[in-house]
Design an enzyme around this catalytic site. Sequence first.
Site, PDB file in Angstrom:
ATOM      1  N   ARG A 307      -9.263  88.737  34.220  1.00 62.03           N
ATOM      2  CA  ARG A 307      -8.799  87.972  33.053  1.00 62.03           C
ATOM      3  C   ARG A 307      -9.994  87.280  32.382  1.00 62.03           C
ATOM      4  O   ARG A 307     -10.057  87.188  31.159  1.00 62.03           O
ATOM      5  CB  ARG A 307      -7.706  86.971  33.428  1.00 62.03           C
ATOM      6  CG  ARG A 307      -7.143  86.213  32.234  1.00 62.03           C
ATOM      7  CD  ARG A 307      -5.851  85.468  32.552  1.00 62.03           C
ATOM      8  NE  ARG A 307      -4.722  86.361  32.628  1.00 62.03           N
ATOM      9  CZ  ARG A 307      -3.975  86.754  31.593  1.00 62.03           C
ATOM     10  NH1 ARG A 307      -4.235  86.303  30.387  1.00 62.03           N
ATOM     11  NH2 ARG A 307      -2.972  87.583  31.758  1.00 62.03           N
ATOM     12  N   GLU A 718      -0.424  78.376  29.500  1.00 64.78           N
ATOM     13  CA  GLU A 718      -1.856  78.300  29.780  1.00 64.78           C
ATOM     14  C   GLU A 718      -2.772  78.245  28.555  1.00 64.78           C
ATOM     15  O   GLU A 718      -3.795  77.557  28.589  1.00 64.78           O
ATOM     16  CB  GLU A 718      -2.292  79.504  30.634  1.00 64.78           C
ATOM     17  CG  GLU A 718      -1.632  79.576  31.988  1.00 64.78           C
ATOM     18  CD  GLU A 718      -1.875  80.931  32.624  1.00 64.78           C
ATOM     19  OE1 GLU A 718      -1.250  81.922  32.186  1.00 64.78           O
ATOM     20  OE2 GLU A 718      -2.717  81.008  33.528  1.00 64.78           O
TER      21      GLU A 718
HETATM   22  N1  MTE Z   1       3.485  72.789  33.414  1.00 59.98           N
HETATM   23  C1  MTE Z   1       3.850  71.913  34.371  1.00 59.98           C
HETATM   24  N2  MTE Z   1       4.471  70.783  34.003  1.00 59.98           N
HETATM   25  N3  MTE Z   1       3.590  72.148  35.680  1.00 59.98           N
HETATM   26  C2  MTE Z   1       2.938  73.288  36.096  1.00 59.98           C
HETATM   27  O1  MTE Z   1       2.722  73.487  37.284  1.00 59.98           O
HETATM   28  N4  MTE Z   1       1.849  75.408  35.401  1.00 59.98           N
HETATM   29  C3  MTE Z   1       1.156  76.112  34.310  1.00 59.98           C
HETATM   30  C4  MTE Z   1       2.025  76.130  33.057  1.00 59.98           C
HETATM   31  N5  MTE Z   1       2.531  74.817  32.775  1.00 59.98           N
HETATM   32  C5  MTE Z   1       2.521  74.228  35.092  1.00 59.98           C
HETATM   33  C6  MTE Z   1       2.855  73.932  33.745  1.00 59.98           C
HETATM   34  C7  MTE Z   1       0.799  77.481  34.636  1.00 59.98           C
HETATM   35  S1  MTE Z   1      -0.615  77.750  35.508  1.00 59.98           S
HETATM   36  C8  MTE Z   1       1.531  78.543  34.209  1.00 59.98           C
HETATM   37  S2  MTE Z   1       1.041  80.131  34.505  1.00 59.98           S
HETATM   38  C9  MTE Z   1       2.789  78.372  33.481  1.00 59.98           C
HETATM   39  O2  MTE Z   1       3.126  76.993  33.309  1.00 59.98           O
HETATM   40  C10 MTE Z   1       3.902  79.073  34.244  1.00 59.98           C
HETATM   41  O3  MTE Z   1       5.143  78.898  33.680  1.00 59.98           O
HETATM   42  P1  MTE Z   1       5.666  79.746  32.422  1.00 59.98           P
HETATM   43  O4  MTE Z   1       5.286  81.163  32.645  1.00 59.98           O
HETATM   44  O5  MTE Z   1       7.126  79.547  32.483  1.00 59.98           O
HETATM   45  O6  MTE Z   1       5.024  79.144  31.220  1.00 59.98           O
HETATM   46  N1  HPA Z   2      -2.205  85.787  35.582  1.00 57.43           N
HETATM   47  C1  HPA Z   2      -1.690  85.047  36.581  1.00 57.43           C
HETATM   48  N2  HPA Z   2      -1.416  85.525  37.761  1.00 57.43           N
HETATM   49  C2  HPA Z   2      -1.678  86.815  37.996  1.00 57.43           C
HETATM   50  C3  HPA Z   2      -2.216  87.634  37.013  1.00 57.43           C
HETATM   51  C4  HPA Z   2      -2.495  87.096  35.743  1.00 57.43           C
HETATM   52  O1  HPA Z   2      -2.963  87.791  34.825  1.00 57.43           O
HETATM   53  N3  HPA Z   2      -2.375  88.863  37.545  1.00 57.43           N
HETATM   54  C5  HPA Z   2      -1.949  88.759  38.826  1.00 57.43           C
HETATM   55  N4  HPA Z   2      -1.517  87.526  39.098  1.00 57.43           N
HETATM   56 MO1  MOS Z   3      -0.693  80.227  36.201  1.00 57.94          MO
HETATM   57  S1  MOS Z   3      -2.649  80.051  36.780  1.00 57.94           S
HETATM   58  O1  MOS Z   3      -0.846  81.938  35.882  1.00 57.94           O
HETATM   59  O2  MOS Z   3       0.056  80.112  37.700  1.00 57.94           O
END
Ligand code: MTE
Ligand code: HPA
Ligand code: MOS
Length: 765
Positions: A307, A718
């Site tokens: 990534r 993210e």
């Molecule tokens: N927001 C909160 N409040 N707590 C979390 O742990 N994790 C982040 C983001 N936002 C997180 C957060 C991460 S690393 C990811 S990948 C996404 O939420 C995952 O959730 P989603 O795919 O539903 O956005």
């Molecule tokens: N993002 C987060 N988690 C993952 C990914 C990615 O692209 N690929 C495998 N695990």
């Molecule tokens: Mo988020 S780092 O893809 O859990």
Amino acid sequence: MKNIQHESGKYQVTGEAMYIDDMPMSDRLLHGYIYTSPHAHAKILSFDIEKAKSVEGVHAVLSYKDIPGHNQMGPVIHDEPVLAEGLVECIGQAMFIIAAENQTAADKAMSMIDVEYNILEPILTIKDAISKESLLQPERKIEIGDIDSGFKSSKNVIEGEFESGGQEQWYLETQICMSVPGEGDEMKSYSSTQHPSETQAIIAEVLGVGKHEVEVECRRMGGAFGGKETSGNHVAAWSALLAVKTGRPVKVRLFRDIDQKITGKRHPYFYKYKAGFDDNGKIIAVDVQHFANGGYATDLSMAILERGMLHAENSYFIPNMRILAKAMKTNLPSNVAFRGFGAPQGIFCIEQVLDNIATYLKKDALEVRKINFYGIDDRNIAPYGVTVENNRLHVIYDQIIKSSEYMKRKSEIDRFNSENEFIKKGIALTPVKFGISFTTSFLNQAGALINIYNDGTILVNHGGTEMGQGLYTKIRRIAAVEFGVSQNRIKVNATNTSKVPNTSATAASSGTDLNGMAVKNGIDKLKQRLADFISELINVEHKKESKVENIVFENDEIYNSNYPEIKYSFEELISKAYFNQISLSATGFYRTPDIHFDRASGKGNPFHYYAYGMGITEVDVDILTGGVDVKRADILHDVGESIIPNLDIGQIEGAYTQGLGWVTGEEMKYDDKGNLLNHAPDTYKIPGICDVPDDFRVNLLQGYPNPSTIRRSKAVGEPPFVLGLSAWFAIKYAVSAVCGHAKEPDLALPATNENILLTIDDLKL
Ligand code: MTE
Ligand code: HPA
Ligand code: MOS
């Protein structure tokens, strides 16, 4: 779409939200404790755990020899033992586990464990690992054009090296799992995990039983941020092992200090670059090398590295580019996922290159960025060969430059700096173009199970997990809108592997994209069934011809648009359907179409779409103390058509602030033996309420629906993390004002007060 409260917000405010540590305890519950390695690298010559077993209140002391199945918890590559076997490769690696009635008994047992080691030399830093060629996996490459001829035709060429630091996820709820053995081989684990299916898989492999014996449930996590994409599996495996051996429920909960010491973090990076460009700063060729500190095991390092490589050009068209990347093996806990998953590191590198080009040419950094943005109709091929479509960079740029009054403020800042010696101001813009989808293409799938009960209430199960990001709230909203019912009718169930199997991690920001679509698919099936049924009813009860395609679901009612006078309430229709023996439950499934990526050639179409955004940060830097005051941040972010705007804004504020922490206060310090010295909030500084921008303006880009996603939305979790980088570049600008921007500051990331002062000293020499 309207603003909606977070589904569990009220329970969190009142303290009623049920985290695993709040669950009612059986009086047979035991607690699990971990005996960890005191050495970063050592051979285990012998060990004796027998005496420890006899301590009163201790019910089991286990080594790798007691594992009935595989001694492995590496998620992709099996290079991470559940309990050390013959060798320890980092401080904090688990060696033995203890089930005890309380901490006192466990502490006593730990003191009675004897181990004889042969201590080996550890590798702790990336540079040390490079010189010893200590790699986790082979090098990776993505390449486009021809860098050699690119450099030859470049009037200007610069090169350099720099680093970025690690970061602790700092979820408020530390790692936890409670495992409850059932009859035979059954195990039910309540786990704080982003990836219940993988937690289930690891427990099954470690116990040597089929996955159908293991049920993993996660109601919600108290934060995860990537730190529970794989790390949750570790405590889960330990608790399940202890539960099997004692025949009693066992809860493993890591205390903060231990959690921070033994779990993986964001990968620190070391970068090398060479860039060729013309006199305007337009880039012709870039050669970058990313070196990630992976720690002792592979975990997700290769996906994170990938990534990072797929974001190595960020928002810029670079016709000739080579990206080489290596995950270095060191004797630290294995580093893991953290919000952004390598993209922030890849983007930091190219942003730094652009900044350095601007300094070299004595040009405005924003101007250099702007002329390199991806084009709309040309200059739009990414290094991995794909054409960048639906580019929102230009519209966002035009809007945010205006709304933030960037140009005016920039000239005021320059004037201020020329008139003030001890406070220097800085401002910077950082763009983000973030690829949405797991880059491991097959992971882009999701499932759901929708149950309508015969009182007209609906239970939605899906494979995603709630960590505070608001996934359950969005899913409930999606289900309500798709069903045409009020959301009070809908409950989103705790995520459970026995309801929806074989799911992917809730990660890569794709939780709503994937699970929202799977839920919609299940609902579509039920609506089809109900539409058939109501058409028949209209026909039989009202003697009217009714076509399925004319059936409308809205406002908790169902009717044929040709006969709006005949309406059935949702309850009424469901009740009739039940008595007519219609199935009221359906599964849903979704797979992201048309994405693929070939690792060997470094080419493909890895992302379903991109999320775009820009952040502008203004800071004051106190030249005498190195103190930073973040005065103002403006963010304009593209979430397509927002499903719930207040949740999206919350995610953007949180992500930016976490990014701000990475680039400012959060610094990891190790001693020369590999001990993490700051493993608690007294010495590890995450942003607090006083650190967020005094004036924080977050806006969602309006009027650009995303063509092919659930309710035309975009992932948000993210991407805005990257915008925190604008604070770092603003600090760098303020710092370089001490020498009239004549020199490029060698500022560390994180720019702690101490690092800022050291840089200023350097510049003044
Ligand atoms: N927001 C909160 N409040 N707590 C979390 O742990 N994790 C982040 C983001 N936002 C997180 C957060 C991460 S690393 C990811 S990948 C996404 O939420 C995952 O959730 P989603 O795919 O539903 O956005
Ligand atoms: N993002 C987060 N988690 C993952 C990914 C990615 O692209 N690929 C495998 N695990
Ligand atoms: Mo988020 S780092 O893809 O859990």
